[in-house]
Design an enzyme around this catalytic site. Structure first.
Site, PDB file in Angstrom:
ATOM      1  N   SER A 175       0.837  -1.196   0.000  1.00 38.40           N
ATOM      2  CA  SER A 175       0.000   0.000   0.000  1.00 38.40           C
ATOM      3  C   SER A 175       0.872   1.246   0.000  1.00 38.40           C
ATOM      4  CB  SER A 175      -0.910   0.001   1.235  1.00 38.40           C
ATOM      5  OG  SER A 175      -1.407   1.311   1.458  1.00 38.40           O
TER       6      SER A 175
ATOM      7  N   ASP B  53      -5.671   1.356  -9.355  1.00 43.38           N
ATOM      8  CA  ASP B  53      -6.827   2.213  -9.644  1.00 43.38           C
ATOM      9  C   ASP B  53      -7.345   2.035 -11.070  1.00 43.38           C
ATOM     10  OD1 ASP B  53      -6.730   3.180  -7.062  1.00 43.38           O
ATOM     11  OD2 ASP B  53      -5.422   4.855  -7.575  1.00 43.38           O
TER      12      ASP B  53
HETATM   13  C1  S3P Z   1      -2.770   5.917  -3.316  1.00 42.07           C
HETATM   14  C2  S3P Z   1      -2.490   4.583  -3.174  1.00 42.07           C
HETATM   15  C3  S3P Z   1      -3.437   3.518  -3.525  1.00 42.07           C
HETATM   16  C4  S3P Z   1      -4.486   4.031  -4.510  1.00 42.07           C
HETATM   17  C5  S3P Z   1      -5.089   5.334  -4.082  1.00 42.07           C
HETATM   18  C6  S3P Z   1      -4.011   6.398  -3.940  1.00 42.07           C
HETATM   19  C7  S3P Z   1      -1.771   6.906  -2.858  1.00 42.07           C
HETATM   20  O1  S3P Z   1      -4.090   3.072  -2.358  1.00 42.07           O
HETATM   21  O2  S3P Z   1      -5.521   3.078  -4.658  1.00 42.07           O
HETATM   22  O3  S3P Z   1      -6.038   5.781  -5.031  1.00 42.07           O
HETATM   23  O4  S3P Z   1      -1.891   8.091  -3.190  1.00 42.07           O
HETATM   24  O5  S3P Z   1      -0.857   6.496  -2.146  1.00 42.07           O
HETATM   25  P1  S3P Z   1      -3.419   1.998  -1.366  1.00 42.07           P
HETATM   26  O6  S3P Z   1      -2.135   2.533  -0.941  1.00 42.07           O
HETATM   27  O7  S3P Z   1      -4.363   1.870  -0.226  1.00 42.07           O
HETATM   28  O8  S3P Z   1      -3.318   0.744  -2.162  1.00 42.07           O
END
Ligand code: S3P
Length: 431
Positions: free
Chosen positions: A166, A319
């Site tokens: 993440s 995404d």
């Molecule tokens: C993001 C990370 C992703 C993505 C979100 C934006 C970011 O989420 O889905 O739209 O800006 O770090 P996760 O880190 O929860 O996977």
């Protein structure tokens, strides 16, 4: 009132996608952590990223919006002030997951962060638990969701293995690591977007990568950024790219789009499906660069073949996976997405909303525990779809409409403004 997207003739011309949402959030937050003013050029003007500007103002940063840039006068790494009330994150998951990393290490102060109905369903223990391991005083609701309450406290570094890849959780812990004593090491099961690492490197932090582990030494004195240029958002551009690939006879140029190698999973997937050729924009072993790769993409319509998206590709295209489902409906053969359970925790449960939504438009698609399987038929009937208040679902419905036989009526189209306020106008300009 639902919005109708009729079957379209070829898309032609060029489009400059809106500024990157992930990078804009980080730019505003890290600028607020600097001592000297930071100019952010091409900051995204959207629901989510405006929530971040309001949030940094609420803790004492100055924000001046000019024609084509935002000037942030930061409060310094340890200077966040108590907010006059609850810090409202709106719909912004990135904001509510990153900002606590900064606030937890403040020498004093109390904060409460909360957001809309959708934010209140999203899991927060993924940041609360590791922050507590660092010594943070932080609480979520008993069911592990917002609101989040924080009291500033001394932090210490940790060695932490992320249970799921993440970018948000990694970034939160790296921000906390800046004010912590000792060294913070974050191990990623799979690579995720590295915008925070790059921006911290640009701000003078000696952050480094050791294999699959990001390492930052704490008790950083100060951050200094000067100027940040935000590239176009590939996740937003992906809707135009998919429309260009699917609508026969299309040819379009997507300009000034971010091509960071931790974001281009969708382009690799499209390449395997038979569309979009991409020269490697970045060397694989380049360490942590202090900049973002940017380029143009030449997109034309083509026939597609199905592909399998493996778990290690998922964070690099997280995404864009709803679009992979739509592309799969038009491809020859089966398209399978594996290892994407995380889709259930986005602005909507994107396994359920994408599968039900596209099935309702005539796609042969089935949910699995960790993703979906689409059997391509080369076309899509059309019909009605709801955004469920999820910006990416709204735009998925619109692109489906352009490529469909009967058109698609999208209810809740206004959700698109969370990341792409000019979406409908840009589409109209291309069609
Ligand atoms: C993001 C990370 C992703 C993505 C979100 C934006 C970011 O989420 O889905 O739209 O800006 O770090 P996760 O880190 O929860 O996977």
């Amino acid at each position: 009132m639902p919005t109708f997207f009729a079957p379209s003739g070829p898309l032609k011309g060029s489009v400059k996608p809106p500024a990157d949402k992930s990078i804009s959030h980080r730019a505003a937050l890290i600028a607020a952590m600097c001592d000297s003013p930071v100019r952010i050029r091409n900051y995204l003007d959207s629901g989510d990223t405006n929530s971040t500007l309001s949030a940094v103002q609420a803790v004492g940063a100055g924000v001046e919006r000019k024609a084509d840039e935002v000037l942030v006068r930061g409060v310094g790494l340890r200077g966040a002030q108590e907010a006059p009330g609850v810090v409202d994150v709106g719909n912004a998951g990135t904001l509510i997951r990153l900002m606590p990393g900064w606030l937890c290490g403040q020498p004093s102060g109390d904060w409460e962060l909360d957001g809309d109905e959708s934010i209140r369903t999203r899991p927060m223990l993924r940041i609360v638990e590791p922050l507590r391991l660092m010594g943070a005083h932080i609480d979520a609701n008993p069911n592990g969701t917002a609101p989040i309450c924080i009291e500033g406290a001394p932090l210490h570094g940790i060695d932490y293995e992320l249970p799921v890849a993440s970018g948000q959780v990694k970034s939160c812990l790296l921000l906390a690591g800046l004010a912590a004593s000792g060294t913070t090491r974050i191990r990623e099961p799979q690579a995720s977007r590295d915008h925070t690492e790059r921006m911290l490197a640009a701000a003078g932090v000696p952050i480094r990568r050791d294999g699959d582990t990001i390492v930052v030494d704490g008790l950083v004195d100060e951050l200094e950024l000067g100027v940040i240029d935000v590239p176009g958002d590939l996740s937003s551009a992906a809707f135009m790219i998919a429309a260009g690939v699917l609508v026969k006879g299309s040819r379009l140029l997507v300009k000034d789009v971010g091509l960071n190698r931790t974001r281009i999973g969708i382009l690799r997937i499209l390449e395997r499906m038979g569309a979009v050729a991409l020269a490697d924009p970045e060397r694989q072993d380049a360490g942590i660069p202090a900049f973002e790769a940017v380029g143009d993409l030449d997109v034309r319509s083509t026939t597609l073949v199905g592909t399998t998206v493996e778990p290690d590709e998922v964070p690099l295209a997280i995404d864009e996976l709803p679009l992979v489902a739509l592309l799969g409906a038009f491809a020859e053969g089966e398209t399978v997405v594996k290892g994407a359970e995380e889709l259930r925790f986005k602005e909507s449960d994107r396994i359920a909303t994408v599968v039900d939504g596209l099935a309702g438009l005539g796609a042969d698609i089935e949910a699995t525990d960790d993703g979906f399987v689409v059997r391509g038929t080369g076309s899509l009937r059309g019909g009605r779809i709801s955004s469920h208040g999820d910006h990416r679902l709204a735009m998925l419905g619109a692109v489906a409409g352009l490529a469909s036989e009967d058109g698609v009526e999208v209810s809740g189209m206004k959700a698109a403004a969370v990341s792409y306020p000019g979406f409908a106008q840009d589409l109209a300009h291309l069609t």
